[in-house]
Design a protein around this motif. Structure first.
Motif, mmCIF file in Angstrom:
data_model
loop_
_atom_site.group_PDB
_atom_site.id
_atom_site.type_symbol
_atom_site.label_atom_id
_atom_site.label_comp_id
_atom_site.label_asym_id
_atom_site.label_seq_id
_atom_site.Cartn_x
_atom_site.Cartn_y
_atom_site.Cartn_z
ATOM 1 N N HIS B 91 -1.176 8.517 -8.068
ATOM 2 C CA HIS B 91 -1.894 10.804 -8.941
ATOM 3 C C HIS B 91 -0.782 10.737 -9.304
ATOM 4 C CE1 HIS B 91 -5.505 12.849 -9.085
ATOM 5 N NE2 HIS B 91 -4.146 14.432 -8.807
ATOM 6 N N GLY B 92 -0.407 11.091 -10.510
ATOM 7 C CA GLY B 92 0.804 12.176 -10.718
ATOM 8 C C GLY B 92 1.618 11.087 -10.635
ATOM 9 N N ASN B 93 2.844 12.091 -9.658
ATOM 10 C CA ASN B 93 3.763 11.149 -9.074
ATOM 11 C C ASN B 93 3.601 10.412 -7.921
ATOM 12 O OD1 ASN B 93 6.424 10.877 -10.223
ATOM 13 N ND2 ASN B 93 6.558 13.027 -11.074
ATOM 14 N N SER B 94 2.908 10.598 -7.062
ATOM 15 C CA SER B 94 2.047 10.341 -5.750
ATOM 16 C C SER B 94 2.013 8.960 -5.495
ATOM 17 C CB SER B 94 1.447 11.743 -5.401
ATOM 18 O OG SER B 94 1.268 10.260 -3.451
ATOM 19 N N SER B 95 2.612 7.977 -5.404
ATOM 20 C CA SER B 95 1.979 6.641 -5.184
ATOM 21 C C SER B 95 1.447 6.090 -3.424
ATOM 22 C CB SER B 95 2.811 5.727 -4.927
ATOM 23 O OG SER B 95 2.637 4.072 -4.426
ATOM 24 N N GLY B 96 -0.327 6.193 -3.697
ATOM 25 C CA GLY B 96 -1.182 6.539 -2.474
ATOM 26 C C GLY B 96 -0.569 4.540 -1.946
ATOM 27 N N PRO B 97 -1.424 5.055 -0.500
ATOM 28 C CA PRO B 97 -0.385 3.681 0.637
ATOM 29 C C PRO B 97 -1.376 2.335 -0.083
ATOM 30 C CG PRO B 97 -2.353 4.477 1.282
ATOM 31 C CD PRO B 97 -2.085 5.244 0.209
ATOM 32 N N LEU B 98 -1.125 0.726 -0.146
ATOM 33 C CA LEU B 98 -1.907 0.185 -0.622
ATOM 34 C C LEU B 98 -3.447 -0.135 1.156
ATOM 35 C CD1 LEU B 98 -1.265 -2.537 -2.367
ATOM 36 C CD2 LEU B 98 -0.760 -3.811 -0.122
ATOM 37 N N GLU B 99 -4.372 0.381 0.449
ATOM 38 C CA GLU B 99 -5.571 -0.265 0.854
ATOM 39 C C GLU B 99 -6.167 -2.074 0.938
ATOM 40 O OE1 GLU B 99 -5.803 4.478 -0.545
ATOM 41 O OE2 GLU B 99 -7.756 2.834 -1.106
ATOM 42 N N ALA B 100 -6.439 -1.897 1.531
ATOM 43 C CA ALA B 100 -7.170 -3.394 1.926
ATOM 44 C C ALA B 100 -8.709 -2.575 1.445
ATOM 45 C CB ALA B 100 -6.742 -3.637 2.965
ATOM 46 N N GLY B 101 -9.432 -3.582 0.619
ATOM 47 C CA GLY B 101 -11.043 -3.068 0.424
ATOM 48 C C GLY B 101 -11.660 -4.370 0.743
ATOM 49 N N ALA B 102 -12.909 -4.549 0.164
ATOM 50 C CA ALA B 102 -13.865 -4.856 1.192
ATOM 51 C C ALA B 102 -13.839 -6.431 0.578
ATOM 52 C CB ALA B 102 -15.157 -5.825 0.170
ATOM 53 N N GLY B 103 -13.152 -7.362 1.669
ATOM 54 C CA GLY B 103 -13.215 -8.760 1.364
ATOM 55 C C GLY B 103 -13.414 -9.585 2.946
ATOM 56 N N PRO B 104 -13.406 -10.837 3.341
ATOM 57 C CA PRO B 104 -13.969 -11.495 4.386
ATOM 58 C C PRO B 104 -12.798 -11.237 5.216
ATOM 59 C CG PRO B 104 -13.078 -13.058 2.477
ATOM 60 C CD PRO B 104 -13.361 -11.873 1.748
ATOM 61 N N LEU B 105 -11.436 -10.930 4.966
ATOM 62 C CA LEU B 105 -10.227 -10.990 6.010
ATOM 63 C C LEU B 105 -9.521 -9.968 5.908
ATOM 64 C CD1 LEU B 105 -9.803 -14.749 6.175
ATOM 65 C CD2 LEU B 105 -10.603 -13.746 7.346
ATOM 66 N N ALA B 106 -8.702 -9.081 6.656
ATOM 67 C CA ALA B 106 -8.215 -7.863 6.333
ATOM 68 C C ALA B 106 -7.352 -8.389 6.079
ATOM 69 C CB ALA B 106 -8.058 -7.448 7.985
ATOM 70 N N VAL B 107 -6.146 -7.821 5.067
ATOM 71 C CA VAL B 107 -5.348 -8.041 4.540
ATOM 72 C C VAL B 107 -4.485 -6.967 5.112
ATOM 73 C CG1 VAL B 107 -3.958 -8.028 2.143
ATOM 74 C CG2 VAL B 107 -6.860 -9.028 2.277
ATOM 75 N N ASN B 108 -3.025 -8.017 4.750
ATOM 76 C CA ASN B 108 -2.190 -6.920 6.306
ATOM 77 C C ASN B 108 -0.674 -7.393 4.482
ATOM 78 O OD1 ASN B 108 -2.706 -5.682 8.574
ATOM 79 N ND2 ASN B 108 -1.943 -8.046 8.909
ATOM 80 N N PHE B 109 -0.041 -6.108 4.487
ATOM 81 C CA PHE B 109 0.909 -6.108 3.790
ATOM 82 C C PHE B 109 2.539 -5.711 4.520
ATOM 83 C CE2 PHE B 109 -1.485 -7.934 0.116
ATOM 84 C CZ PHE B 109 -3.003 -7.463 0.477
ATOM 85 N N SER B 110 3.000 -6.216 3.665
ATOM 86 C CA SER B 110 4.414 -5.418 4.417
ATOM 87 C C SER B 110 5.391 -4.842 3.306
ATOM 88 C CB SER B 110 5.406 -6.682 4.873
ATOM 89 O OG SER B 110 5.862 -7.408 4.026
ATOM 90 N N GLY B 111 4.097 -4.707 1.729
ATOM 91 C CA GLY B 111 5.910 -4.156 1.179
ATOM 92 C C GLY B 111 6.652 -4.913 0.486
ATOM 93 N N GLU B 112 6.667 -6.465 0.807
ATOM 94 C CA GLU B 112 7.540 -6.448 0.375
ATOM 95 C C GLU B 112 7.274 -6.811 -1.089
ATOM 96 O OE1 GLU B 112 7.852 -10.976 1.721
ATOM 97 O OE2 GLU B 112 9.433 -10.627 0.921
ATOM 98 N N ARG B 113 9.090 -6.364 -1.790
ATOM 99 C CA ARG B 113 8.864 -6.802 -2.881
ATOM 100 C C ARG B 113 8.605 -8.184 -3.937
ATOM 101 N NH1 ARG B 113 11.242 -3.318 -6.782
ATOM 102 N NH2 ARG B 113 11.742 -1.567 -5.056
ATOM 103 N N LEU B 114 8.123 -8.375 -5.228
ATOM 104 C CA LEU B 114 7.789 -9.197 -5.684
ATOM 105 C C LEU B 114 8.593 -9.609 -6.460
ATOM 106 C CD1 LEU B 114 5.083 -10.704 -5.691
ATOM 107 C CD2 LEU B 114 4.351 -9.505 -8.160
#
Lengths: 74, 751
Positions: B91-114
């Motif tokens: 939103h604008g210049n503000s980046s939000g966190p990585l949000e785990a959406g609906a899904g069978p499993l929780a997703v953990n992300f470490s922010g590792e660069r692709l």
């Protein structure tokens, strides 16, 4: 990203590589007759968390640690 | 983990929500013309993984540049195969966190660069200096802390070296001072001489004796009490004050005495004149009756002056004695100043100043005596100076003082020499220790860095050879050095004879780009991220067709278990992917509008044709697509099997040319299925598609059935080269003996 099939090992993180090398270097200094007198001072001057080396602290440690005989700390 | 679906909403060119499914987590080749969203996808993946995009920090652009101009916010959502969905908003210049959406499993992300490699980043690395390459690679390898440690040890070494030099100079200065003090005389001889002069009870034989010696209390002992000195000083000042008064009195009397002597002489002269003269007149006033009065007055004055004559003599004696005492004080004071022991140095300055006063005072006293006049307002010398000088003058013999002082001075020099030698030796030991430590550190660091580079060097050389296939470049590797102009740099042998470094010396641009690409892939191979996905954004711009094919083959063989997102503008590359990596998903941006953004469709022409037919699109509008699908289907086996095809420099290959090459090559090569009817049916298919393409207005036009039959025939063509026994293609194993290619089991061969 975490692979649910693989638990990440912090010890194997990229920051650990440098620490391993530095630890090995300090160990080789302890085994060296001339260099071993400095190891304590160098170890105390090295801050692995920040990656900084306090040169002044090392020199102070060396001057305080080495006595008249040279190799043995006072 | 593999990505199963990518979705972009309001992100860069994606004004509206667009999804790109990746079936079964397959690798993807997306072909799009310039400005149709390729890099937007690469940016979206970078933003999703880290919340940031590197290029937005340049020129004050900001993250807000990632939001479509018609939107207020942007979102990137990725479905990870078998794990779940995660999205990130901007939103604008503000980046939000990585949000785990609906899904069978929780997703953990470490922010590792692709891992993303673009055309610019590839070229930029190769162009960096060796030192910049070192910084970037060491950081990537997690070894950049070594630089700080190594620099720290070197700084310690430098400081200890400097300290050792200072101590050496101190020692040298002490030796020079001692030699200057001794002159030509040896130390032992000097000590013997001074011991005798100072009247020491036991003779000093060497330097150790002198260092252990303690000077006697007379000369070096501090005054017992400042108060006693002050008392002596007060007495001395009083004596001098009295002496001044006496001098003044004496001066007055001196003058009177002179006057008296003048008058006596005058009286005697007058009496003689009176005795011999007949006249009754005074020779001075010439008056008879005043002569007697004058004589009486002179006689009276002469008597007064005679009474003070004795007193004048005494005053003169006192003046003489006082002057002598003052001279003695001056001599004693000079002796004290020249022979002063170090511990009483605090009096040196006031002593010197007061010496000047004393000398001046003595001069005025002497002058006053000679001129028979009062000394004037002569200030008295410093009380402390006088007291000390008085004491020393009275108590210290002239010769002992200087010898004791010289012994004390020598003692100080010998102590300094001893201490400076010890300090220098200690500093030398520390410097030697620091040198050893620095050398060990250098060796450890270089070994560690080179070991990491060696891990990369093996795949680097292999990948580069697979990409470029240029035998003139051998022994390619990264080397590390801390020497001047060192760092990390590529090095290789040219034609087995010349060592080349850096590679820019001989390599072309495409070869350098290939080098950067090989290094990128080698780093991923040796230190793979936790999820094996990479993005290659337009990395083959400088590659010719052969090198592009080599790249795809490299990715398939070395990174077959990875998910590769390959973005390209080159339609030829996407066809190459379809041929070399049939397991990949090939997509294309089939349309783009400012309001809608990109629209995705199958990159595989046959799949696209089928999709459009299924969607109800009229067959007569699909002639060109049908022809293209046929050409691609025929091109694949011709290219894979290396069959000869007639070269036409003025025109591209048409479907029938591919077919002829295929039929002729299979027949000549003894391919078991060379006479399959499909090869005949394709001739008809070619005519139909050709007519649909060039004579669309003629009757009969192409029908949906024609296209369906075409698609079936193209599928059948694929099966022609599929071995039912081993399940591999006829070109699986190339060039064995006289065989051009064969399947894995050898049932399908072509010579």
């Amino acid at each position: 990203m975490v692979d649910e099939n693989q638990t990440p090992d912090p010890e194997q993180g990229e920051g650990g590589k440098a620490s391993v090398v530095i630890t090995a270097a300090l160990l080789s200094m302890r085994e060296n007759e001339k260099a071993r007198a400095l190891v304590d001072a160098l170890e105390s001057a090295w801050h692995p968390d920040s990656g900084k080396f306090d040169v002044e602290a090392a020199v102070r440690g060396i001057e305080a640690g080495l006595g008249e005989e040279g190799d043995k700390p006072q | 983990m593999k990505m199963a679906r990518l979705e972009f909403d309001g992100f860069r060119c994606f004004r509206k929500k667009r999804a790109l499914p990746l079936k079964g987590g397959r690798s993807l080749c997306l072909q799009a013309e310039n400005g149709r969203g390729k890099t937007s996808i690469a940016d979206a993946l970078e933003f999703w993984s880290t919340g940031d995009v590197a290029w937005t920090h340049r020129d004050g652009v900001g993250l807000e540049a990632l939001v479509h101009l018609d939107c207020h916010e942007a979102a990137v959502e990725i479905q990870v195969d078998g794990v779940g969905v995660a999205s990130r908003r901007l939103h604008g210049n503000s980046s939000g966190p990585l949000e785990a959406g609906a899904g069978p499993l929780a997703v953990n992300f470490s922010g590792e660069r692709l891992p993303v490699l673009g055309h610019r980043t590839m070229a930029q690395f190769v162009d960096k200096t060796a030192n910049d390459k070192r910084s970037e690679l060491l950081e990537a390898l997690g070894l950049n802390d070594l630089g700080a440690f190594r620099a720290g040890v070197r700084s310690v070494k430098s400081q200890l070296k400097r300290r050792a030099k200072e101590m050496s100079e101190r020692q040298k200065a002490a030796e020079q001072a001692l030699n200057a003090q001794l002159g030509e005389e040896k130390l032992d001889d000097t000590l013997a001489r001074l011991s005798a002069s100072a009247g020491l009870d036991s003779r000093l034989s060497d330097g150790d004796d002198l260092i252990a010696w303690k000077p006697p209390a007379v000369q070096t002992q501090a005054p017992s009490s400042p108060l006693s000195r002050s008392e002596e000083l007060a007495r001395a000042r009083e004596e001098l004050s009295q002496a001044s008064t006496d001098l003044w009195t004496a001066a007055i009397e001196d003058k009177a005495a002179a006057e008296q002597r003048g008058l006596s002489t005058l009286l005697e002269a007058g009496s003689q004149v009176m005795a011999t003269s007949d006249e009754d007149r005074c020779p001075l006033c010439l008056t008879a009756q005043d002569r007697q009065a004058l004589i009486d007055r002179i006689s009276e004055r002469a008597a007064e002056l005679a009474a003070t004559d004795e007193k004048f003599g005494k005053a003169e004696q006192q003046l003489t004695a006082h002057a002598e005492a003052a001279r003695r004080l001056v001599r004693a004071l000079e002796g004290v100043l020249s022979n002063e022991a170090p511990m009483e140095v605090d009096l040196a300055q006031p002593l010197e100043a007061s010496l000047t006063e004393l000398k001046g005072y003595l001069e005025r006293l002497t002058e006053a005596r000679a001129q028979r006049r009062p000394p004037g307002n002569v200030p008295l010398p410093s009380a402390q100076v006088v007291a000390k000088a008085h004491k020393v003058a009275l108590s210290t013999p002239a010769a002992v003082g200087p010898a004791l002082v010289e012994l004390s001075t020598l003692k100080g020099m010998l102590v300094e020499l001893r201490d400076s030698r010890a300090a220098a030796a200690q500093a030398d030991r520390r410097e030697a220790a620091a040198n050893a430590a620095a050398q060990l550190t250098d060796e450890a660091v270089e070994r560690a860095i080179q070991a990491e580079l060696d891990r990369i060097n093996e795949p680097l050389a292999s990948y580069y050879a697979q990409l470029v296939g240029q035998p003139v470049y051998t022994d390619l590797r990264l080397v590390y050095t801390e020497a001047r102009a060192g760092g990390i740099e590529f090095k290789f042998k040219w034609d087995g004879r010349h060592d080349v470094r850096p590679p820019q010396k001989v390599m072309s641009e495409s070869e350098l780009n290939a080098l950067g690409l090989a290094l990128f892939l080698a780093r991923l191979k040796t230190d793979p991220p936790s999820w094996r996905t990479m993005v290659l954004d337009d990395v083959v711009a400088s590659f010719d067709a052969v090198h592009r094919t080599r790249l795809i083959r490299l990715l398939v063989t070395e990174f077959g278990d990875w998910q590769v997102i390959l973005l390209t503008h080159d339609s030829q590359l996407s066809r190459t992917v379809a041929v070399e990596a049939p397991q990949w998903q090939v997509e294309k941006v089939t349309a783009w509008t400012p309001s809608e953004g990109p629209t995705f469709g199958p990159g595989n022409t046959r799949a696209r044709l089928r999709e459009r037919l299924d969607s109800g699109e009229p067959a007569e509008e699909l002639g060109g697509l049908a022809r293209q699908a046929m050409e691609e289907a025929l091109e694949r086996p011709v290219g894979k099997m290396g069959l000869k095809i007639r070269h036409d420099p003025t025109n591209g290959y048409a479907a029938d040319e591919y077919r002829r090459a295929l039929v002729g090559g299979l027949s000549e090569g003894g391919f078991p299925r060379a006479d399959d009817e499909i090869l005949v049916r394709l001739r008809t298919d070619g005519s139909i598609t050709n007519r649909a393409c060039h004579y669309s207005d003629c009757e009969p036009g192409i029908t949906e059935q024609d296209l369906r039959i075409l698609l079936e025939d193209l599928d059948a063509l694929d099966q022609l080269f599929h071995c039912d026994t081993c399940g591999k293609k006829a070109w699986e194993v190339p060039h064995q003996g006289s065989t051009r290619c064969q399947c894995e089991c050898g049932e399908l061969t072509c010579a």
